[in-house]
Motif scaffolding. Structure first.
Motif, PDB file in Angstrom:
ATOM      1  N   ASP A  75      17.529   5.706 -12.898  1.00 52.58           N
ATOM      2  CA  ASP A  75      16.929   4.364 -12.945  1.00 52.58           C
ATOM      3  C   ASP A  75      15.992   4.141 -11.764  1.00 52.58           C
ATOM      4  OD1 ASP A  75      18.288   3.735 -15.267  1.00 52.58           O
ATOM      5  OD2 ASP A  75      19.819   2.518 -14.265  1.00 52.58           O
ATOM      6  N   THR A  76      16.405   4.585 -10.584  1.00 54.44           N
ATOM      7  CA  THR A  76      15.575   4.428  -9.389  1.00 54.44           C
ATOM      8  C   THR A  76      14.257   5.176  -9.535  1.00 54.44           C
ATOM      9  OG1 THR A  76      17.503   4.125  -7.970  1.00 54.44           O
ATOM     10  CG2 THR A  76      15.461   4.839  -6.892  1.00 54.44           C
ATOM     11  N   ILE A  77      14.326   6.424  -9.973  1.00 54.96           N
ATOM     12  CA  ILE A  77      13.111   7.217 -10.172  1.00 54.96           C
ATOM     13  C   ILE A  77      12.190   6.528 -11.177  1.00 54.96           C
ATOM     14  CG2 ILE A  77      12.211   9.395 -11.104  1.00 54.96           C
ATOM     15  CD1 ILE A  77      14.768  10.734  -9.946  1.00 54.96           C
ATOM     16  N   GLN A  78      12.748   6.070 -12.283  1.00 53.46           N
ATOM     17  CA  GLN A  78      11.937   5.415 -13.312  1.00 53.46           C
ATOM     18  C   GLN A  78      11.309   4.123 -12.779  1.00 53.46           C
ATOM     19  OE1 GLN A  78      11.215   6.796 -16.429  1.00 53.46           O
ATOM     20  NE2 GLN A  78       9.632   5.238 -16.181  1.00 53.46           N
ATOM     21  N   ASN A  79      12.069   3.340 -12.035  1.00 56.57           N
ATOM     22  CA  ASN A  79      11.534   2.091 -11.469  1.00 56.57           C
ATOM     23  C   ASN A  79      10.389   2.359 -10.499  1.00 56.57           C
ATOM     24  OD1 ASN A  79      13.202   0.325 -12.883  1.00 56.57           O
ATOM     25  ND2 ASN A  79      14.834   0.519 -11.379  1.00 56.57           N
ATOM     26  N   ILE A  80      10.537   3.379  -9.667  1.00 57.47           N
ATOM     27  CA  ILE A  80       9.461   3.745  -8.730  1.00 57.47           C
ATOM     28  C   ILE A  80       8.209   4.117  -9.519  1.00 57.47           C
ATOM     29  CG2 ILE A  80       8.717   5.476  -7.041  1.00 57.47           C
ATOM     30  CD1 ILE A  80      11.672   5.551  -6.077  1.00 57.47           C
ATOM     31  N   GLN A  81       8.372   4.947 -10.531  1.00 57.67           N
ATOM     32  CA  GLN A  81       7.233   5.376 -11.343  1.00 57.67           C
ATOM     33  C   GLN A  81       6.620   4.203 -12.105  1.00 57.67           C
ATOM     34  OE1 GLN A  81       9.038   8.576 -13.584  1.00 57.67           O
ATOM     35  NE2 GLN A  81       8.754  10.044 -11.916  1.00 57.67           N
ATOM     36  N   ASP A  82       7.441   3.255 -12.553  1.00 62.09           N
ATOM     37  CA  ASP A  82       6.931   2.080 -13.267  1.00 62.09           C
ATOM     38  C   ASP A  82       6.013   1.230 -12.396  1.00 62.09           C
ATOM     39  OD1 ASP A  82       8.303   2.834 -15.537  1.00 62.09           O
ATOM     40  OD2 ASP A  82       9.917   1.352 -15.296  1.00 62.09           O
ATOM     41  N   PHE A  83       6.205   1.269 -11.089  1.00 60.93           N
ATOM     42  CA  PHE A  83       5.342   0.540 -10.171  1.00 60.93           C
ATOM     43  C   PHE A  83       4.106   1.345  -9.776  1.00 60.93           C
ATOM     44  CE2 PHE A  83       8.682  -2.518  -9.734  1.00 60.93           C
ATOM     45  CZ  PHE A  83       8.016  -3.682  -9.408  1.00 60.93           C
ATOM     46  N   GLY A  84       3.938   2.519 -10.375  1.00 55.89           N
ATOM     47  CA  GLY A  84       2.762   3.336 -10.095  1.00 55.89           C
ATOM     48  C   GLY A  84       2.821   4.064  -8.764  1.00 55.89           C
ATOM     49  N   ILE A  85       4.015   4.175  -8.213  1.00 52.21           N
ATOM     50  CA  ILE A  85       4.209   4.873  -6.941  1.00 52.21           C
ATOM     51  C   ILE A  85       4.625   6.311  -7.237  1.00 52.21           C
ATOM     52  CG2 ILE A  85       5.538   4.922  -4.788  1.00 52.21           C
ATOM     53  CD1 ILE A  85       5.921   1.880  -5.096  1.00 52.21           C
ATOM     54  N   ILE A  86       4.034   7.239  -6.536  1.00 49.85           N
ATOM     55  CA  ILE A  86       4.404   8.654  -6.678  1.00 49.85           C
ATOM     56  C   ILE A  86       5.787   8.832  -6.071  1.00 49.85           C
ATOM     57  CG2 ILE A  86       3.821  11.021  -6.018  1.00 49.85           C
ATOM     58  CD1 ILE A  86       0.887   9.997  -5.747  1.00 49.85           C
ATOM     59  N   GLN A  87       6.641   9.566  -6.746  1.00 51.82           N
ATOM     60  CA  GLN A  87       8.017   9.773  -6.296  1.00 51.82           C
ATOM     61  C   GLN A  87       8.293  11.262  -6.221  1.00 51.82           C
ATOM     62  OE1 GLN A  87      10.567  11.058  -8.557  1.00 51.82           O
ATOM     63  NE2 GLN A  87      11.995  11.080  -6.868  1.00 51.82           N
ATOM     64  N   THR A  88       8.993  11.683  -5.172  1.00 51.91           N
ATOM     65  CA  THR A  88       9.405  13.076  -5.037  1.00 51.91           C
ATOM     66  C   THR A  88      10.760  13.125  -4.343  1.00 51.91           C
ATOM     67  OG1 THR A  88       8.695  15.297  -4.382  1.00 51.91           O
ATOM     68  CG2 THR A  88       8.294  13.511  -2.795  1.00 51.91           C
TER      69      THR A  88
ATOM     70  N   GLY B  82       0.752  -1.248   0.000  1.00 49.38           N
ATOM     71  CA  GLY B  82       0.000   0.000   0.000  1.00 49.38           C
ATOM     72  C   GLY B  82       0.781   1.296   0.000  1.00 49.38           C
ATOM     73  N   PHE B  83       2.091   1.241  -0.212  1.00 49.88           N
ATOM     74  CA  PHE B  83       2.833   2.502  -0.312  1.00 49.88           C
ATOM     75  C   PHE B  83       2.409   3.219  -1.582  1.00 49.88           C
ATOM     76  CE2 PHE B  83       5.362   0.801   2.998  1.00 49.88           C
ATOM     77  CZ  PHE B  83       6.119   1.833   3.517  1.00 49.88           C
ATOM     78  N   ASP B  84       1.977   4.462  -1.446  1.00 54.00           N
ATOM     79  CA  ASP B  84       1.543   5.260  -2.586  1.00 54.00           C
ATOM     80  C   ASP B  84       2.589   6.275  -3.022  1.00 54.00           C
ATOM     81  OD1 ASP B  84      -1.098   4.140  -2.678  1.00 54.00           O
ATOM     82  OD2 ASP B  84      -1.565   5.326  -0.908  1.00 54.00           O
ATOM     83  N   MET B  85       3.521   6.590  -2.127  1.00 57.27           N
ATOM     84  CA  MET B  85       4.491   7.645  -2.412  1.00 57.27           C
ATOM     85  C   MET B  85       5.806   7.343  -1.714  1.00 57.27           C
ATOM     86  SD  MET B  85       3.979  11.679  -1.743  1.00 57.27           S
ATOM     87  CE  MET B  85       5.108  12.882  -2.378  1.00 57.27           C
ATOM     88  N   LEU B  86       6.898   7.635  -2.406  1.00 54.88           N
ATOM     89  CA  LEU B  86       8.241   7.490  -1.830  1.00 54.88           C
ATOM     90  C   LEU B  86       9.033   8.757  -2.115  1.00 54.88           C
ATOM     91  CD1 LEU B  86       9.189   3.892  -3.049  1.00 54.88           C
ATOM     92  CD2 LEU B  86       8.524   4.553  -0.738  1.00 54.88           C
ATOM     93  N   THR B  87       9.964   9.074  -1.229  1.00 54.98           N
ATOM     94  CA  THR B  87      10.889  10.166  -1.493  1.00 54.98           C
ATOM     95  C   THR B  87      12.286   9.584  -1.666  1.00 54.98           C
ATOM     96  OG1 THR B  87      11.830  12.258  -0.743  1.00 54.98           O
ATOM     97  CG2 THR B  87      11.234  10.671   0.976  1.00 54.98           C
ATOM     98  N   THR B  88      13.017  10.158  -2.600  1.00 52.66           N
ATOM     99  CA  THR B  88      14.383   9.718  -2.850  1.00 52.66           C
ATOM    100  C   THR B  88      15.398  10.751  -2.361  1.00 52.66           C
ATOM    101  OG1 THR B  88      14.154  10.603  -5.093  1.00 52.66           O
ATOM    102  CG2 THR B  88      13.821   8.232  -4.812  1.00 52.66           C
ATOM    103  N   ALA B  89      14.947  11.713  -1.591  1.00 54.39           N
ATOM    104  CA  ALA B  89      15.849  12.741  -1.073  1.00 54.39           C
ATOM    105  C   ALA B  89      16.492  12.243   0.211  1.00 54.39           C
ATOM    106  CB  ALA B  89      15.081  14.032  -0.810  1.00 54.39           C
ATOM    107  N   ASN B  90      17.750  11.893   0.126  1.00 51.18           N
ATOM    108  CA  ASN B  90      18.497  11.470   1.310  1.00 51.18           C
ATOM    109  C   ASN B  90      19.990  11.558   1.026  1.00 51.18           C
ATOM    110  OD1 ASN B  90      19.562   8.723   0.470  1.00 51.18           O
ATOM    111  ND2 ASN B  90      17.367   8.439   0.110  1.00 51.18           N
ATOM    112  N   ASN B  91      20.799  11.256   1.997  1.00 44.43           N
ATOM    113  CA  ASN B  91      22.248  11.413   1.838  1.00 44.43           C
ATOM    114  C   ASN B  91      22.886  10.316   0.981  1.00 44.43           C
ATOM    115  OD1 ASN B  91      21.635   9.689   4.052  1.00 44.43           O
ATOM    116  ND2 ASN B  91      23.765   9.796   4.720  1.00 44.43           N
ATOM    117  N   HIS B  92      22.117   9.351   0.516  1.00 50.70           N
ATOM    118  CA  HIS B  92      22.647   8.298  -0.364  1.00 50.70           C
ATOM    119  C   HIS B  92      22.070   8.402  -1.768  1.00 50.70           C
ATOM    120  CE1 HIS B  92      24.726   6.230   2.852  1.00 50.70           C
ATOM    121  NE2 HIS B  92      23.649   6.406   3.597  1.00 50.70           N
TER     122      HIS B  92
END
Length: 85
Positions: free
Chosen positions: A30-43, A9-19
């Protein structure tokens, strides 16, 4: 992991971090695209410069929901230098 996160049920993920760019810019893209391919909102980080201005609205259709944000920090410096036996 994205399949599991989407499945529970995760609907959204953030990729803003120190890694964010540990695997380089191509790894981030690639990470952003993979998240979006699973239908998860990414910011948090973006493939295109203008995308950082996008506003993300999330609403719960059932009338209730949860928003969770986790922040992890290293311990204070005095604890980092502590020697363990």
């Amino acid at each position: 992991y994205l399949e599991a996160l989407s499945g529970v049920g995760f609907d959204m993920l953030t990729t803003a971090n120190n890694h964010t760019i540990d695997a380089g810019v191509s790894g981030l893209i690639d990470t952003i695209q993979n998240i979006q391919d699973f239908g998860i909102i990414q910011t948090g980080t973006f493939k295109e410069k203008q995308d950082k201005y996008l506003i993300v609205n999330i609403s719960a259709q059932s009338g209730s929901g949860y928003v969770g944000v986790q922040k992890c920090l290293y311990p204070p410096k005095q604890k980092q230098n502590r020697k363990f036996k």
